[in-house]
Design a protein around this motif. Structure first.
Motif, PDB file in Angstrom:
ATOM      1  N   THR A 260      14.017  24.767  37.889  1.00  0.00           N
ATOM      2  CA  THR A 260      12.722  25.423  38.089  1.00  0.00           C
ATOM      3  C   THR A 260      12.869  26.939  38.031  1.00  0.00           C
ATOM      4  OG1 THR A 260      12.071  23.586  39.509  1.00  0.00           O
ATOM      5  CG2 THR A 260      10.731  25.579  39.631  1.00  0.00           C
ATOM      6  N   ALA A 261      13.923  27.466  38.638  1.00  0.00           N
ATOM      7  CA  ALA A 261      14.169  28.912  38.606  1.00  0.00           C
ATOM      8  C   ALA A 261      14.415  29.392  37.179  1.00  0.00           C
ATOM      9  CB  ALA A 261      15.351  29.263  39.498  1.00  0.00           C
TER      10      ALA A 261
ATOM     11  N   THR B  22      11.159  29.400  35.264  1.00  0.00           N
ATOM     12  CA  THR B  22      10.320  30.505  35.761  1.00  0.00           C
ATOM     13  C   THR B  22      10.783  31.842  35.189  1.00  0.00           C
ATOM     14  OG1 THR B  22       9.930  29.283  37.804  1.00  0.00           O
ATOM     15  CG2 THR B  22       9.451  31.640  37.846  1.00  0.00           C
TER      16      THR B  22
ATOM     17  N   ILE C 251       9.765  32.015  31.463  1.00  0.00           N
ATOM     18  CA  ILE C 251       8.319  32.256  31.330  1.00  0.00           C
ATOM     19  C   ILE C 251       7.984  33.699  31.678  1.00  0.00           C
ATOM     20  CG2 ILE C 251       6.063  31.675  32.326  1.00  0.00           C
ATOM     21  CD1 ILE C 251       7.078  28.759  32.537  1.00  0.00           C
ATOM     22  N   THR C 252       8.618  34.215  32.731  1.00  0.00           N
ATOM     23  CA  THR C 252       8.393  35.609  33.133  1.00  0.00           C
ATOM     24  C   THR C 252       8.833  36.573  32.039  1.00  0.00           C
ATOM     25  OG1 THR C 252       8.722  34.992  35.439  1.00  0.00           O
ATOM     26  CG2 THR C 252       8.876  37.324  34.914  1.00  0.00           C
TER      27      THR C 252
END
Length: 199
Positions: free
Chosen positions: A14-15, A18, A21-22
């Motif tokens: 998940t990290a 994320t 995507i960031t």
């Protein structure tokens, strides 16, 4: 037991998603802002200021149990060099996006793991065992990443909603490559510096 397994397996994934995507969102935001006249340098200052405001309270919210190393000039020099490498990496990456596109930057970001692996081997943080399946997979992944980046830079394909010239596209690829090489160097030097401070 299930919660611990979920924490160990799902949280890193998940990290990672994320962060990706960031990064893509930041690349698009940068291209949009600079195409409307914002300076590259101002954007970098804004992003550093935002990161500082976001990250500065974290040590107070989650205090560390490890003892901080004594303050020495060498520690200050290392922090300065890490900051300088990070700044130059950002500058190269954003200038590369300026010449090319966020799509090219996202494709070229696959070079970071490849460069990190190569640097880890050079600094003897990673051992190569030719018979190991893990090593073979890492080497194959590195070769595929570098080959893919070369294809993206050298064969642009049909132009879709872009006004960049072929020369700017290659210049963008070179700047992005240097930027991601510096990001990988920055990561490796952070690990080396941390291990020296801990020991």
């Amino acid at each position: 037991m299930a919660g611990r397994s979920c924490y160990r397996d799902v949280l890193p994934f998940t990290a990672m998603v994320t962060v990706e995507i960031t990064n893509v969102g930041l690349n698009i935001l940068f291209k949009s802002a600079t195409s409307k006249g914002l300076s590259n340098y101002v954007f970098i200052v804004y992003s550093y200021a935002f990161a500082t405001v976001l990250l500065l309270p974290l040590p107070f919210i989650f205090p560390s149990r490890t003892r901080l190393p004594p303050f020495k000039l060498s520690l200050l020099v290392k922090a300065f060099l890490l900051g300088l490498i990070g700044f130059v990496a950002n500058l190269c990456a954003y200038k590369g996006i300026d010449y090319g596109s966020p799509t090219l930057a996202s494709a070229m970001s696959n070079l970071s793991p490849a460069f990190t692996f190569i640097l880890a081997v050079i600094f003897r943080m990673e051992r190569l065992s030719v018979r190991s399946i893990s090593t073979q997979a890492k080497v194959m992944g590195t070769l595929v990443s570098i080959s893919g980046a070369l294809v993206v830079v050298l064969y642009r394909g049909p132009t879709v909603l872009s006004n960049t010239s072929e020369k700017d596209w290659v210049k963008s690829g070179i700047l992005l490559t240097v930027g991601y090489l510096l990001f990988s160097t920055w990561s490796i030097l952070q690990v080396i510096s941390t291990s020296l401070v801990i020991h």
